[in-house]
Motif scaffolding. Structure first.
Motif, PDB file in Angstrom:
ATOM      1  N   ARG A 105       0.837  -1.193   0.000  1.00  0.00           N
ATOM      2  CA  ARG A 105       0.000   0.000   0.000  1.00  0.00           C
ATOM      3  C   ARG A 105       0.875   1.247   0.000  1.00  0.00           C
ATOM      4  O   ARG A 105       2.010   1.222   0.459  1.00  0.00           O
ATOM      5  N   VAL A 106       0.319   2.325  -0.564  1.00  0.00           N
ATOM      6  CA  VAL A 106       1.048   3.590  -0.647  1.00  0.00           C
ATOM      7  C   VAL A 106       0.234   4.710   0.001  1.00  0.00           C
ATOM      8  O   VAL A 106      -0.993   4.640   0.079  1.00  0.00           O
ATOM      9  N   VAL A 107       0.938   5.727   0.456  1.00  0.00           N
ATOM     10  CA  VAL A 107       0.309   6.944   0.977  1.00  0.00           C
ATOM     11  C   VAL A 107       0.528   8.010  -0.084  1.00  0.00           C
ATOM     12  O   VAL A 107       1.660   8.280  -0.495  1.00  0.00           O
ATOM     13  N   LEU A 108      -0.572   8.606  -0.541  1.00  0.00           N
ATOM     14  CA  LEU A 108      -0.522   9.635  -1.576  1.00  0.00           C
ATOM     15  C   LEU A 108      -1.035  10.949  -1.023  1.00  0.00           C
ATOM     16  O   LEU A 108      -1.852  10.977  -0.107  1.00  0.00           O
ATOM     17  N   LEU A 109      -0.575  12.023  -1.613  1.00  0.00           N
ATOM     18  CA  LEU A 109      -1.045  13.362  -1.255  1.00  0.00           C
ATOM     19  C   LEU A 109      -1.786  13.909  -2.463  1.00  0.00           C
ATOM     20  O   LEU A 109      -1.240  13.958  -3.562  1.00  0.00           O
ATOM     21  N   MET A 110      -3.066  14.284  -2.244  1.00  0.00           N
ATOM     22  CA  MET A 110      -3.896  14.816  -3.325  1.00  0.00           C
ATOM     23  C   MET A 110      -4.483  16.152  -2.915  1.00  0.00           C
ATOM     24  O   MET A 110      -4.703  16.410  -1.741  1.00  0.00           O
ATOM     25  N   ASN A 111      -4.773  16.973  -3.911  1.00  0.00           N
ATOM     26  CA  ASN A 111      -5.448  18.236  -3.677  1.00  0.00           C
ATOM     27  C   ASN A 111      -6.920  18.015  -4.032  1.00  0.00           C
ATOM     28  O   ASN A 111      -7.283  17.949  -5.199  1.00  0.00           O
ATOM     29  N   ILE A 112      -7.767  17.892  -2.999  1.00  0.00           N
ATOM     30  CA  ILE A 112      -9.201  17.656  -3.198  1.00  0.00           C
ATOM     31  C   ILE A 112      -9.955  18.822  -2.554  1.00  0.00           C
ATOM     32  O   ILE A 112      -9.795  19.094  -1.361  1.00  0.00           O
ATOM     33  N   LEU A 113     -10.776  19.496  -3.355  1.00  0.00           N
ATOM     34  CA  LEU A 113     -11.557  20.644  -2.889  1.00  0.00           C
ATOM     35  C   LEU A 113     -10.682  21.700  -2.212  1.00  0.00           C
ATOM     36  O   LEU A 113     -10.963  22.175  -1.112  1.00  0.00           O
ATOM     37  N   GLN A 114      -9.571  22.032  -2.863  1.00  0.00           N
ATOM     38  CA  GLN A 114      -8.640  23.061  -2.417  1.00  0.00           C
ATOM     39  C   GLN A 114      -7.955  22.737  -1.089  1.00  0.00           C
ATOM     40  O   GLN A 114      -7.450  23.625  -0.415  1.00  0.00           O
ATOM     41  N   ARG A 115      -7.945  21.451  -0.712  1.00  0.00           N
ATOM     42  CA  ARG A 115      -7.264  21.039   0.520  1.00  0.00           C
ATOM     43  C   ARG A 115      -6.399  19.827   0.209  1.00  0.00           C
ATOM     44  O   ARG A 115      -6.796  18.951  -0.555  1.00  0.00           O
ATOM     45  N   GLU A 116      -5.237  19.780   0.825  1.00  0.00           N
ATOM     46  CA  GLU A 116      -4.369  18.622   0.656  1.00  0.00           C
ATOM     47  C   GLU A 116      -4.864  17.486   1.542  1.00  0.00           C
ATOM     48  O   GLU A 116      -5.083  17.672   2.737  1.00  0.00           O
ATOM     49  N   GLN A 117      -5.061  16.340   0.935  1.00  0.00           N
ATOM     50  CA  GLN A 117      -5.565  15.171   1.645  1.00  0.00           C
ATOM     51  C   GLN A 117      -4.597  14.003   1.461  1.00  0.00           C
ATOM     52  O   GLN A 117      -4.087  13.797   0.360  1.00  0.00           O
ATOM     53  N   ARG A 118      -4.385  13.243   2.509  1.00  0.00           N
ATOM     54  CA  ARG A 118      -3.583  12.024   2.417  1.00  0.00           C
ATOM     55  C   ARG A 118      -4.537  10.854   2.235  1.00  0.00           C
ATOM     56  O   ARG A 118      -5.523  10.745   2.959  1.00  0.00           O
ATOM     57  N   ILE A 119      -4.209  10.023   1.271  1.00  0.00           N
ATOM     58  CA  ILE A 119      -5.032   8.829   1.044  1.00  0.00           C
ATOM     59  C   ILE A 119      -4.121   7.610   0.940  1.00  0.00           C
ATOM     60  O   ILE A 119      -2.970   7.703   0.538  1.00  0.00           O
ATOM     61  N   ASN A 120      -4.659   6.471   1.337  1.00  0.00           N
ATOM     62  CA  ASN A 120      -3.946   5.200   1.234  1.00  0.00           C
ATOM     63  C   ASN A 120      -4.617   4.359   0.164  1.00  0.00           C
ATOM     64  O   ASN A 120      -5.850   4.225   0.160  1.00  0.00           O
ATOM     65  N   LEU A 121      -3.802   3.795  -0.738  1.00  0.00           N
ATOM     66  CA  LEU A 121      -4.322   2.959  -1.823  1.00  0.00           C
ATOM     67  C   LEU A 121      -3.407   1.754  -2.012  1.00  0.00           C
ATOM     68  O   LEU A 121      -2.229   1.799  -1.642  1.00  0.00           O
ATOM     69  N   PRO A 122      -3.918   0.705  -2.644  1.00  0.00           N
ATOM     70  CA  PRO A 122      -3.038  -0.408  -3.006  1.00  0.00           C
ATOM     71  C   PRO A 122      -2.024   0.057  -4.038  1.00  0.00           C
ATOM     72  O   PRO A 122      -2.343   0.855  -4.933  1.00  0.00           O
ATOM     73  N   MET A 123      -0.813  -0.421  -3.945  1.00  0.00           N
ATOM     74  CA  MET A 123       0.240  -0.034  -4.871  1.00  0.00           C
ATOM     75  C   MET A 123      -0.117  -0.414  -6.300  1.00  0.00           C
ATOM     76  O   MET A 123       0.252   0.277  -7.248  1.00  0.00           O
ATOM     77  N   SER A 124      -0.865  -1.476  -6.470  1.00  0.00           N
ATOM     78  CA  SER A 124      -1.235  -1.945  -7.809  1.00  0.00           C
ATOM     79  C   SER A 124      -2.182  -0.989  -8.519  1.00  0.00           C
ATOM     80  O   SER A 124      -2.374  -1.098  -9.724  1.00  0.00           O
ATOM     81  N   SER A 125      -2.757  -0.035  -7.794  1.00  0.00           N
ATOM     82  CA  SER A 125      -3.728   0.877  -8.409  1.00  0.00           C
ATOM     83  C   SER A 125      -3.110   2.189  -8.892  1.00  0.00           C
ATOM     84  O   SER A 125      -3.837   3.095  -9.287  1.00  0.00           O
ATOM     85  N   ILE A 126      -1.788   2.302  -8.834  1.00  0.00           N
ATOM     86  CA  ILE A 126      -1.152   3.543  -9.286  1.00  0.00           C
ATOM     87  C   ILE A 126      -0.079   3.255 -10.336  1.00  0.00           C
ATOM     88  O   ILE A 126       0.427   2.143 -10.433  1.00  0.00           O
ATOM     89  N   THR A 127       0.236   4.305 -11.122  1.00  0.00           N
ATOM     90  CA  THR A 127       1.305   4.240 -12.103  1.00  0.00           C
ATOM     91  C   THR A 127       2.136   5.503 -11.958  1.00  0.00           C
ATOM     92  O   THR A 127       1.589   6.598 -11.815  1.00  0.00           O
ATOM     93  N   ARG A 128       3.448   5.325 -12.008  1.00  0.00           N
ATOM     94  CA  ARG A 128       4.342   6.480 -11.928  1.00  0.00           C
ATOM     95  C   ARG A 128       4.313   7.249 -13.231  1.00  0.00           C
ATOM     96  O   ARG A 128       4.307   6.666 -14.298  1.00  0.00           O
TER      97      ARG A 128
END
Length: 168
Positions: free
Chosen positions: A144-167
């Motif tokens: 699993r990975v921890v990602l930082l996203m900008n959602i609704l003008q706020r930075e949010q940390r989300i956790n997702l399976p590594m298999s669901s992302i691509t560099r």
């Protein structure tokens, strides 16, 4: 040093191998009693959603062999995996011992090239956030990975399976 003595001193030479057969060439040459060196490095790879650390050739398609000019070079041509000896003007060119020593020293350092480093841009491939981009922050366990996203003008940390992302 006398010229005949120079010919008896072993030196490192470069062997060009057939496509994707450098490991095979090294094994076959070593079985024949030759001193070979194929520099490798470790890197992480994502395979089916899990991280794997692989050892790969630093110079794919090439390896080094230690010979003197008095040694029998003829078996090299018929060794499985070997294409040719790298030569200039019809003569094999010796590689400086310092270069080989430096490569061997760097190879002993325990540093695998990480698959993702903090701040890398990634794309989410599945789920409700599919096709959105985020920044990689850290690993959360092995899969699993921890990602930082900008959602609704706020930075949010989300956790997702590594298999669901691509560099990116």
């Amino acid at each position: 040093m006398i010229a005949s003595e120079q010919c008896a001193v072993p030196a490192w030479y470069l062997i060009h191998c057939k496509a994707k057969q450098d490991k095979r060439a090294q094994d076959n040459l070593m079985r024949q009693g030759y001193e070979c060196y194929r520099p490798t490095y470790r890197r992480e790879r994502l395979s089916r959603g899990t991280r794997q650390t692989l050892s790969e050739s630093l110079f794919p398609g090439y390896l080094f062999i230690q010979l003197s000019l008095h040694d029998n070079w003829a078996p090299l041509r018929s060794t499985r995996g070997v294409l040719r000896t790298v030569s200039f003007g019809g003569q094999p060119v010796a590689i400086a011992d310092e270069i080989i020593d430096h490569l061997q020293l760097r190879e002993r350092e325990p540093s695998a090239q990480p698959l993702l480093t903090q701040g890398d841009a990634v794309r989410i491939n599945e789920g409700t956030l599919a096709e959105l981009e985020a920044l990689f922050m850290a690993m959360d366990g092995d899969e699993r990975v921890v990602l930082l996203m900008n959602i609704l003008q706020r930075e949010q940390r989300i956790n997702l399976p590594m298999s669901s992302i691509t560099r990116l």
